[in-house]
Design an enzyme around this catalytic site. Structure first.
Site, mmCIF file in Angstrom:
data_model
loop_
_atom_site.group_PDB
_atom_site.id
_atom_site.type_symbol
_atom_site.label_atom_id
_atom_site.label_comp_id
_atom_site.label_asym_id
_atom_site.label_seq_id
_atom_site.Cartn_x
_atom_site.Cartn_y
_atom_site.Cartn_z
ATOM 1 N N HIS A 106 -3.739 -4.490 -6.318
ATOM 2 C CA HIS A 106 -4.661 -4.071 -5.260
ATOM 3 C C HIS A 106 -4.373 -2.641 -4.866
ATOM 4 O O HIS A 106 -3.224 -2.222 -4.793
ATOM 5 C CB HIS A 106 -4.584 -5.009 -4.043
ATOM 6 C CG HIS A 106 -3.206 -5.241 -3.499
ATOM 7 N ND1 HIS A 106 -2.257 -6.014 -4.151
ATOM 8 C CD2 HIS A 106 -2.609 -4.811 -2.369
ATOM 9 C CE1 HIS A 106 -1.141 -6.058 -3.437
ATOM 10 N NE2 HIS A 106 -1.323 -5.324 -2.347
ATOM 11 N N HIS B 16 -4.765 0.038 -1.960
ATOM 12 C CA HIS B 16 -5.025 0.214 -0.529
ATOM 13 C C HIS B 16 -5.841 1.480 -0.304
ATOM 14 O O HIS B 16 -5.561 2.517 -0.913
ATOM 15 C CB HIS B 16 -3.707 0.386 0.243
ATOM 16 C CG HIS B 16 -2.806 -0.809 0.236
ATOM 17 N ND1 HIS B 16 -2.762 -1.703 1.284
ATOM 18 C CD2 HIS B 16 -1.918 -1.257 -0.682
ATOM 19 C CE1 HIS B 16 -1.860 -2.645 1.019
ATOM 20 N NE2 HIS B 16 -1.338 -2.404 -0.172
#
Ligand SMILES: [Zn+2]
Length: 151
Positions: free
Chosen positions: A109, A111
């Site tokens: 992921h 950010h």
């Protein structure tokens, strides 16, 4: 009839659960490769995560084309953060690959963190000052690994 026992093995990946619609999220974007939703523990208001639909625990398992899509979507969202009615004077893009790097969910992921002056978010680090010979030696080690990767 007895209740079904939960399946053995590790708990399901929370991001795969969000993508499957079995966990709630506050989505901001989706396409066929990537989704983006708000972080549930935001560093600042509007902090969100861009996540590949296909589970990949680490960058080593992520399709490079999907990685490119991840960054392209984060780029778009960063520009949207500046335009949105939210405090945003700057943006950080941050990806933690591996536990040593601070990765807490084993699904890649990226950010996207809106920033304002004085928001208190810091990455603590003390810069070293290696000489040019050490920098060149380090660059050589990385070039060797890149050349091996290219084949
Ligand atoms: Zn997953």
């Amino acid at each position: 009839m007895p209740a079904m026992a939960s399946p053995p093995g590790p708990p399901p990946c929370p991001f795969c659960e969000i993508i499957a619609g079995r966990l709630e999220s506050s989505p901001v974007y989706e396409d066929d490769q990537v989704v983006a939703f708000l972080d549930i523990n935001p560093v600042t208001r509007g902090h969100l995560l861009v996540v590949p639909r296909a589970h990949a625990a680490r960058l080593s398992a992520l399709d490079p084309g999907t990685g490119a899509s991840l960054f392209a979507v984060a780029h778009r969202i960063a520009l949207a953060l500046y335009a949105a009615d939210l405090p945003c004077e700057g943006v950080n893009l941050f990806l933690a690959d591996g536990e040593a790097a601070g990765q807490e969910v084993d699904h890649v992921h990226l950010h996207v963190i809106p920033r304002v002056t004085g928001d208190g978010f810091r990455i603590e680090a003390s810069g070293q000052q290696p000489g040019r010979p050490e920098l060149d030696a380090t660059a050589g080690q990385i070039r060797i690994a890149l050349a091996a990767d290219i084949g």
